[in-house]
Write a protein that holds these residues in place. Structure first.
Motif, PDB file in Angstrom:
ATOM      1  N   ALA A  39      57.005  46.278  66.673  1.00  0.00           N
ATOM      2  CA  ALA A  39      57.426  45.549  65.481  1.00  0.00           C
ATOM      3  C   ALA A  39      56.232  44.843  64.847  1.00  0.00           C
ATOM      4  CB  ALA A  39      58.508  44.539  65.845  1.00  0.00           C
ATOM      5  N   ARG A  40      55.330  44.342  65.664  1.00  0.00           N
ATOM      6  CA  ARG A  40      54.135  43.676  65.153  1.00  0.00           C
ATOM      7  C   ARG A  40      53.160  44.676  64.544  1.00  0.00           C
ATOM      8  NH1 ARG A  40      56.691  40.702  68.601  1.00  0.00           N
ATOM      9  NH2 ARG A  40      56.516  38.435  68.468  1.00  0.00           N
ATOM     10  N   ALA A  41      53.089  45.853  65.136  1.00  0.00           N
ATOM     11  CA  ALA A  41      52.250  46.904  64.560  1.00  0.00           C
ATOM     12  C   ALA A  41      52.754  47.262  63.166  1.00  0.00           C
ATOM     13  CB  ALA A  41      52.239  48.129  65.467  1.00  0.00           C
ATOM     14  N   ALA A  42      54.084  47.328  63.000  1.00  0.00           N
ATOM     15  CA  ALA A  42      54.657  47.614  61.684  1.00  0.00           C
ATOM     16  C   ALA A  42      54.299  46.520  60.688  1.00  0.00           C
ATOM     17  CB  ALA A  42      56.176  47.745  61.799  1.00  0.00           C
ATOM     18  N   PHE A  43      54.334  45.273  61.143  1.00  0.00           N
ATOM     19  CA  PHE A  43      54.007  44.141  60.273  1.00  0.00           C
ATOM     20  C   PHE A  43      52.541  44.215  59.826  1.00  0.00           C
ATOM     21  CE2 PHE A  43      52.453  39.817  59.619  1.00  0.00           C
ATOM     22  CZ  PHE A  43      53.386  39.321  58.712  1.00  0.00           C
ATOM     23  N   VAL A  44      51.642  44.492  60.757  1.00  0.00           N
ATOM     24  CA  VAL A  44      50.214  44.550  60.444  1.00  0.00           C
ATOM     25  C   VAL A  44      49.912  45.696  59.479  1.00  0.00           C
ATOM     26  CG1 VAL A  44      47.946  45.053  61.425  1.00  0.00           C
ATOM     27  CG2 VAL A  44      49.456  43.428  62.556  1.00  0.00           C
ATOM     28  N   LEU A  45      50.573  46.832  59.688  1.00  0.00           N
ATOM     29  CA  LEU A  45      50.283  48.016  58.880  1.00  0.00           C
ATOM     30  C   LEU A  45      51.013  48.018  57.549  1.00  0.00           C
ATOM     31  CD1 LEU A  45      50.325  50.774  61.650  1.00  0.00           C
ATOM     32  CD2 LEU A  45      48.337  49.797  60.514  1.00  0.00           C
ATOM     33  N   ASP A  46      51.902  47.056  57.338  1.00  0.00           N
ATOM     34  CA  ASP A  46      52.701  47.037  56.112  1.00  0.00           C
ATOM     35  C   ASP A  46      51.831  47.064  54.868  1.00  0.00           C
ATOM     36  OD1 ASP A  46      54.998  46.615  54.371  1.00  0.00           O
ATOM     37  OD2 ASP A  46      54.290  44.556  54.189  1.00  0.00           O
ATOM     38  N   LYS A  47      50.758  46.260  54.851  1.00  0.00           N
ATOM     39  CA  LYS A  47      49.896  46.207  53.659  1.00  0.00           C
ATOM     40  C   LYS A  47      49.215  47.554  53.410  1.00  0.00           C
ATOM     41  CE  LYS A  47      47.670  42.716  55.306  1.00  0.00           C
ATOM     42  NZ  LYS A  47      48.229  42.606  56.677  1.00  0.00           N
ATOM     43  N   PHE A  48      48.863  48.274  54.481  1.00  0.00           N
ATOM     44  CA  PHE A  48      48.259  49.600  54.312  1.00  0.00           C
ATOM     45  C   PHE A  48      49.284  50.591  53.763  1.00  0.00           C
ATOM     46  CE2 PHE A  48      45.494  47.563  57.403  1.00  0.00           C
ATOM     47  CZ  PHE A  48      44.237  47.915  56.937  1.00  0.00           C
ATOM     48  N   PHE A  49      50.502  50.478  54.244  1.00  0.00           N
ATOM     49  CA  PHE A  49      51.566  51.353  53.753  1.00  0.00           C
ATOM     50  C   PHE A  49      51.766  51.160  52.252  1.00  0.00           C
ATOM     51  CE2 PHE A  49      52.301  52.062  58.124  1.00  0.00           C
ATOM     52  CZ  PHE A  49      53.181  53.126  58.270  1.00  0.00           C
ATOM     53  N   HIS A  50      51.764  49.908  51.816  1.00  0.00           N
ATOM     54  CA  HIS A  50      51.962  49.641  50.387  1.00  0.00           C
ATOM     55  C   HIS A  50      50.787  50.147  49.554  1.00  0.00           C
ATOM     56  CE1 HIS A  50      55.715  47.415  49.900  1.00  0.00           C
ATOM     57  NE2 HIS A  50      55.514  46.958  51.128  1.00  0.00           N
ATOM     58  N   VAL A  51      49.578  50.040  50.068  1.00  0.00           N
ATOM     59  CA  VAL A  51      48.411  50.544  49.339  1.00  0.00           C
ATOM     60  C   VAL A  51      48.560  52.035  49.049  1.00  0.00           C
ATOM     61  CG1 VAL A  51      45.950  51.069  49.565  1.00  0.00           C
ATOM     62  CG2 VAL A  51      46.787  48.789  50.140  1.00  0.00           C
ATOM     63  N   PHE A  52      49.150  52.761  49.994  1.00  0.00           N
ATOM     64  CA  PHE A  52      49.291  54.214  49.849  1.00  0.00           C
ATOM     65  C   PHE A  52      50.675  54.625  49.352  1.00  0.00           C
ATOM     66  CE2 PHE A  52      45.749  53.806  52.808  1.00  0.00           C
ATOM     67  CZ  PHE A  52      44.845  54.716  52.273  1.00  0.00           C
ATOM     68  N   GLY A  53      51.415  53.680  48.782  1.00  0.00           N
ATOM     69  CA  GLY A  53      52.685  54.018  48.155  1.00  0.00           C
ATOM     70  C   GLY A  53      53.845  54.178  49.105  1.00  0.00           C
ATOM     71  N   LEU A  54      53.686  53.726  50.347  1.00  0.00           N
ATOM     72  CA  LEU A  54      54.768  53.814  51.322  1.00  0.00           C
ATOM     73  C   LEU A  54      55.409  52.450  51.520  1.00  0.00           C
ATOM     74  CD1 LEU A  54      53.065  56.092  53.994  1.00  0.00           C
ATOM     75  CD2 LEU A  54      55.201  56.646  52.822  1.00  0.00           C
ATOM     76  N   HIS A  55      56.649  52.472  51.970  1.00  0.00           N
ATOM     77  CA  HIS A  55      57.347  51.235  52.301  1.00  0.00           C
ATOM     78  C   HIS A  55      56.993  50.832  53.730  1.00  0.00           C
ATOM     79  CE1 HIS A  55      60.773  48.579  53.259  1.00  0.00           C
ATOM     80  NE2 HIS A  55      60.853  48.385  51.963  1.00  0.00           N
ATOM     81  N   GLY A  56      56.923  49.538  54.006  1.00  0.00           N
ATOM     82  CA  GLY A  56      56.581  49.080  55.351  1.00  0.00           C
ATOM     83  C   GLY A  56      57.518  49.609  56.411  1.00  0.00           C
ATOM     84  N   ARG A  57      58.783  49.807  56.047  1.00  0.00           N
ATOM     85  CA  ARG A  57      59.765  50.317  57.006  1.00  0.00           C
ATOM     86  C   ARG A  57      59.511  51.792  57.342  1.00  0.00           C
ATOM     87  NH1 ARG A  57      64.967  48.222  58.609  1.00  0.00           N
ATOM     88  NH2 ARG A  57      64.650  46.434  57.245  1.00  0.00           N
ATOM     89  N   SER A  58      58.624  52.460  56.592  1.00  0.00           N
ATOM     90  CA  SER A  58      58.276  53.849  56.903  1.00  0.00           C
ATOM     91  C   SER A  58      57.594  53.961  58.260  1.00  0.00           C
ATOM     92  CB  SER A  58      57.353  54.423  55.823  1.00  0.00           C
ATOM     93  OG  SER A  58      57.967  54.407  54.558  1.00  0.00           O
ATOM     94  N   PHE A  59      57.093  52.833  58.755  1.00  0.00           N
ATOM     95  CA  PHE A  59      56.472  52.828  60.077  1.00  0.00           C
ATOM     96  C   PHE A  59      57.451  53.318  61.148  1.00  0.00           C
ATOM     97  CE2 PHE A  59      55.572  50.704  64.110  1.00  0.00           C
ATOM     98  CZ  PHE A  59      54.247  51.021  64.303  1.00  0.00           C
ATOM     99  N   ILE A  60      58.724  53.011  60.973  1.00  0.00           N
ATOM    100  CA  ILE A  60      59.729  53.390  61.980  1.00  0.00           C
ATOM    101  C   ILE A  60      59.822  54.906  62.110  1.00  0.00           C
ATOM    102  CG2 ILE A  60      62.164  53.218  62.629  1.00  0.00           C
ATOM    103  CD1 ILE A  60      62.169  50.543  61.013  1.00  0.00           C
TER     104      ILE A  60
END
Length: 773
Positions: free
Chosen positions: A419-440
């Protein structure tokens, strides 16, 4: 009466619509055909916040093995289980984790529709005791539906560690909902919980019938709407009128859709709802959905203030969590820790798994040799030795690697780190047009792309969901892992873990780039904001981690014993037939020629004669006439011819026709690539001149010593396997989730093109730096 199940009709006390609290649960009697016979049945829907430990408690109640993780979206579809207690059979339905019943996401719709249409006898709402106010919101919404509700104050030990003292009895009196303190991971509170369920079932305990009071003005509008809704009796029997009225005030899209499709006077109802919302908004200068939400939270806040006391400052565990999070949630250090954690998982996998894998490989090789020794030469012997043992065995060889990989990932999930990895990577996901929940979905894809794509249902925005589904299959999954692991171990034995990690990292990087392209071209718009809770750190239990590991690993074995077995038999047939004509004249008429590793060999090898075949063909070192004949027969087969046909297309990537055959077979399932190579080498190196008829060298070593292959080819092959067309099951699920065949067709096309381009690029660059020798 064994095997027979009977239900008498439900009876309702009172008029109007069905009142869940007054239902005669004792009327629902069933003969389940159990050893004791005559069990009465109650159906309990298990719901709750995704971080509440709902699935863990469900497992503790039923003993059913499920995936238990700390990040949202673990349970996508409802799961079922049962338990016997005090003469009752308690049927438990594990619903998707959700924070509310607002119908903004698919989980909320699935949960709400199940309660409304399937009408369980009781809802067990699993609550995170460390975050009462947010979790009780869902509990109140179930109460508004009129269904009997029982609350499990789960993870109560963690609440106590944080200095919280919850008076469960007082909270029950305030809200009119019975509460039991539980610790699902340690099975604490389970007997008390089951006792309460049975009390509801036997009629000893009845729901209070209490519901939240929204204030005079809102209640007047709700009552007026309810009177109109109840005019359609079938509709009001299906959906509680008071609840529908509140949903209209909240302008709930799903409730409005139900009225439009199912009510006999939708226009009148919707106009009245719009008028009520306008009246309230004009009076209070606020949206009605905000007003209703505020009333709920105010009601909850008051109850929590009276029922919860801070007995002490947060314990050392809470302070430790904060200290760890200061590192793991750091915007730069957190990313580095994530990459390091994944590398360590792969390092552990290869360090411990390779020796075990080699032992299994040796065992299957000796088993195939034994079959060739004891059975007379025939097509059946070749089918068993090369098709079944060579094909299925080639996949099962990597079972230790798969098992250790899932062990490491299960530990990270259950500890609360993912869950923390998803939180940390959220900003990278948004930079590339992905939603933070895409980590799941990305992480679920590590096991299999099919459930990963289904878990994308947690994304509310259709564009976010489509982009995630289109790029998720690029991740390294359990099916691709054996292929990548075999090539890494064969050509980079000292750096196998690093190479595997590089391929995994490439998959993530490529997914980001493709997502950005899709966002800028096909699915324009901004990704929706991402909010998620961070669960406390927990020491994973040995039982939980091993169950998760075994469930995923056993699925791999089952697939090898069913799908892979069937495909291996079909592939063996296509690689074994038609047989090479024995008559030279017939062969000449067939125009048979064979090209073996750059040496042109004419039809039909004879016996060895001073390093030459009977037809004057020069044999390469270690080659025998029998093995040369087997190679030519392989080329003459149906798949051999197809492989030769596509060879010019794949040659720039360093692939020959044998690899082409394996990649074609991988369209069915990626594990089949390994089994196909096992069959190819089993048939192609079968030597009737030897006593056993084959080469007992493990497949990994056969590929490594093949003069046609080199490290550059291995890197290109790993990249191609990582990217190219998802398996058939994945494409079918993509169509189901996105509703059109255009998406899987586009996905198959773009992944094939990108895979070829990058594989060629990888091979050519690697050859230039000396890896092509």
């Amino acid at each position: 009466m064994a095997g027979r199940r009977k239900h008498r009709n439900r009876r309702w006390r009172g008029g109007g619509g069905p009142q869940w609290g007054m239902m005669f649960l004792e009327d629902r009697v069933a003969d389940q055909g159990t050893p004791s016979g005559g069990y009465k049945t109650i159906t309990v829907a298990v719901a709750g916040n995704p971080n509440s430990g709902k699935t863990t408690l469900f497992n503790a109640l039923t003993g059913q093995h499920q995936h238990v993780g700390n990040y949202p979206g673990v349970t996508v579809d409802k799961k079922t289980g049962h338990v016997f207690h005090n003469g009752w059979r308690i049927e438990l339905i594990d619903l998707p984790g959700t924070y509310s019943l607002s119908a903004y996401s698919l989980e909320e719709v699935v949960t709400r529709d199940y309660v409304l249409r399937d009408k369980p006898d009781l809802v067990l709402d699993v609550i995170d005791s460390t975050n009462l106010e947010r979790n009780l919101y869902l509990c109140l919404q179930f109460q508004e539906l009129g269904v009997p509700v029982l609350g499990a104050l789960n993870m109560s030990d963690e609440a106590e560690e944080q200095g919280m003292s919850i008076d469960a009895d007082h909270l029950s009196r305030l809200l009119g909902i019975p509460f039991v303190k539980t610790v699902g991971s340690r099975s604490r509170g389970i007997p008390e919980l089951l006792d309460l369920i049975v009390e509801f079932a036997g009629g000893e305990r009845q729901p209070s019938g209490r519901r939240i009071y929204y204030g005079h003005e809102i209640e007047l509008e709700r009552a007026a709407l309810a009177k109109l809704i109840v005019l359609d009796k079938p509709f009001s029997e299906q959906y509680p009128p008071e609840w529908v009225a509140v949903k209209l005030l909240e302008e709930d899209a799903d409730a409005i859709s139900k009225i439009q499709k199912e009510h006999n006077s939708p226009g009148m109802i919707l106009e009245a709802g719009e008028r009520a919302r306008r009246n309230l908004s004009d009076k209070f200068q606020s949206e009605t959905v905000v007003m209703v939400g505020e009333k709920r939270y105010a009601y909850i806040h008051g109850a929590v203030q009276e029922s919860v006391q801070r007995t002490q400052k947060p314990g050392e565990r809470f302070k430790l969590t904060q200290r760890i999070d200061s590192i793991l949630l750091h915007r730069y250090a957190g990313v580095f820790v994530f990459l390091l954690a994944m590398f360590l998982v792969y390092q552990l996998t290869f360090s411990l798994g390779n020796p075990l894998s080699d032992l299994i490989d040796t065992g299957f090789t000796h088993l195939g040799d034994w079959v060739r020794t004891v059975m007379p030469e025939s097509a059946i012997r070749d089918l068993i030795a090369d098709g079944i043992i060579g094909g299925v065995g080639g996949v099962l060889v990597f079972f230790p690697l798969v098992m250790l990989l899932f062990l490491g990932l299960s530990f990270l999930e259950d500890s609360g780190y993912m869950a923390r990895a998803a939180f940390v990577l959220d900003k990278f996901f948004h930079v590339f047009g992905l939603h933070g929940r895409s980590f799941i979905p990305f992480m679920v894809a590590t096991g299999c792309a099919v459930p990963a794509i289904m878990s994308a249902r947690t994304l509310v925005n259709p564009k976010d969901r489509a982009i995630t589904i289109l790029v998720t299959p690029i991740m390294v999954c359990g099916a691709k892992s054996p292929v990548i692991a075999m090539l890494a171990a064969a050509f980079f034995p000292k750096f196998a873990a690093l190479v595997f990690w590089w391929v995994w990292f490439t998959g993530w990087g490529l997914a980001f780039v493709l997502a950005l392209i899709f966002r800028k071209t096909l699915f324009r718009g901004e990704a929706a904001p991402f909010v998620m809770e961070l669960p406390p750190y927990r020491m994973p239990t040995l039982r939980g981690v091993t169950r998760h590991m075994w469930d995923k690993s056993w699925a791999y074995v089952r697939k090898a014993g069913t799908i892979i077995l069937g495909i291996s038999i079909v592939l063996w047939f296509l690689l074994y037939y038609p047989r090479l004509p024995e008559n030279p004249t017939t062969a000449a008429a067939a125009g048979e020629t064979a090209q073996l590793n750059g040496t042109r060999v004419e039809q039909a090898a004879g016996t060895s004669n001073g390093g030459q075949s009977g037809q004057g063909e020069t044999l390469q070192p270690g080659e025998t006439p029998g093995r040369l004949q087997a190679q030519k027969e392989l080329e003459y087969s149906y798949l051999g011819r197809l492989g030769k046909f596509i060879e010019p297309v794949i040659a720039p990537a360093g692939f020959d026709w044998r690899l082409g055959i394996s990649l074609l077979a991988g369209f069915a399932a990626k594990e089949v690539i390994v089994s196909t190579m096992g069959i190819v080498y089993g048939i192609g190196e079968a030597d009737p001149d030897s006593e056993a008829g084959g080469d007992s060298t493990p497949l990994k070593e056969k590929i490594a010593r093949d003069p046609a292959y080199n490290p550059a080819m291995a890197l290109a092959m790993m990249i191609f396997v990582l990217i190219y067309v998802p398996c058939m099951a994945t494409l079918a699920v993509v169509k189901k989730e996105l509703g059109s065949w255009k998406y899987p067709l586009f996905q198959a096309t773009y992944t094939l093109v990108v895979a070829w381009v990058l594989a060629v690029f990888t091979y050519q660059v690697a050859s230039l730096i000396g890896l092509g020798a």
